[in-house]
Design a protein around this motif. Sequence first.
Motif, mmCIF file in Angstrom:
data_model
loop_
_atom_site.group_PDB
_atom_site.id
_atom_site.type_symbol
_atom_site.label_atom_id
_atom_site.label_comp_id
_atom_site.label_asym_id
_atom_site.label_seq_id
_atom_site.Cartn_x
_atom_site.Cartn_y
_atom_site.Cartn_z
ATOM 1 N N ALA A 250 0.269 0.038 -4.952
ATOM 2 C CA ALA A 250 0.274 0.807 -3.964
ATOM 3 C C ALA A 250 1.066 2.126 -4.213
ATOM 4 O O ALA A 250 0.589 3.284 -3.626
ATOM 5 C CB ALA A 250 0.968 0.058 -2.734
ATOM 6 N N TYR A 251 2.511 2.046 -4.701
ATOM 7 C CA TYR A 251 3.228 3.075 -4.934
ATOM 8 C C TYR A 251 2.545 4.220 -5.751
ATOM 9 O O TYR A 251 2.508 5.393 -5.587
ATOM 10 C CB TYR A 251 4.404 2.609 -5.475
ATOM 11 N N LYS A 270 2.931 5.366 3.474
ATOM 12 C CA LYS A 270 1.922 4.541 3.174
ATOM 13 C C LYS A 270 0.633 5.141 3.275
ATOM 14 O O LYS A 270 0.347 5.715 4.600
ATOM 15 C CB LYS A 270 1.688 3.145 3.809
ATOM 16 N N THR A 314 1.060 -5.962 2.094
ATOM 17 C CA THR A 314 0.964 -4.886 3.001
ATOM 18 C C THR A 314 1.550 -4.981 4.490
ATOM 19 O O THR A 314 2.209 -4.219 4.980
ATOM 20 C CB THR A 314 -0.431 -3.887 2.678
#
Length: 367
Positions: A250-251, A270, A314
């Motif tokens: 995700a990062y 995000k 998440t």
Amino acid sequence: MNDSSWGAPAASGRGGPDQGPAPAGPAYDRHQAAQTRPMPIVPDVPAGGFQDGHGRGAAHQSGPLFRDDTPHEHPQEPMSSPTPPPPPAQMAPRQKKSAGRDLGAAIGVGVGLGAVIIASLFIWKPAFVGVIAVAVVVGLWELTSRLQERKEIKAPLVPLAVGGAAMVVAGYVRGAEGAWVAMALTALAVLVWRMTEPPEGYLKDVTAGVFAAFYVPFLATFVAMLLTADDGPQRVLTFLILTVVSDTGAYAVGWRFGKHKLAPRISPGKTREGLFGAVAFAMAAGALCMQFMIDDGAWWQGLLLGLAVAASATLGDLGESMIKRDLGIKDMGTLLPGHGGIMDRLDSLLPTAPVVWLLLALFVGTG
């Protein structure tokens, strides 16, 4: 304003019969005097000044000399040597994206924690249960401290810490049944412990205490329950790998390609692209882990497991962000350089633990 509106001679050079002698200076009448305005003082020409088109010295003005002048009526003389714009080499460079944390410290702390976890996990299982219990107690201390500082909510820490550690041990020894019993006893201890103080705020304090007991130690108990299987260390390692890989994907993808916000009111950093990265990385890691690390596991089960981990991690991260936004803080603590506090590392792990435990129980059983 035309030239007759200030300091101009009148139509007649003398006063009327009832006006007496005309005053010294330029002749004017009362009607014209009411329309006059004082002439602005023009500063002297500085040394090295310039001249107007008729050879007379003119003071430099930044705009028209008079209020009613317009540029086309009194054009400005350009500066003889205007300042050139700075060359492109001297312009400020465009700032690059920043991770917002000390990556060196974050990597060092992460490697250190990983070494402790791996050593305790594969050398002696009860040692890893102790690691879980310590993390739970520190996380409860951080959460209750921030609640008291920011909201004046006094969730009792002593029964939470004792009950939380006991909950983890009960889950490892007695399974889900032991975890539920320990959870009920911890909630009861919170209710009784708070009775020793004045009744003002009792309801919000015990509500926050029961929430903290469920959010931190009860969810962490599922990690201890993963450890009870014959391939328990591999199951716990799979759980940790998938969660870390999901966060990393995700990062990495969000930092490089993120443009569309996922939940801007909760966590502005995000993005939807980051969520897709988390899903892709976790599914790939899940297929490998289930195929090569879990007894009787299959790669397609790992795909489903990775998808579920990406979703739960998440949601857990967003839930922690919601709590921190409500409290008005960036991190829950400062214990881990580059990471924040223990709770800032447990945010995605805690809700993911029961998901992994349940899916592994369905896929390959609990033995």
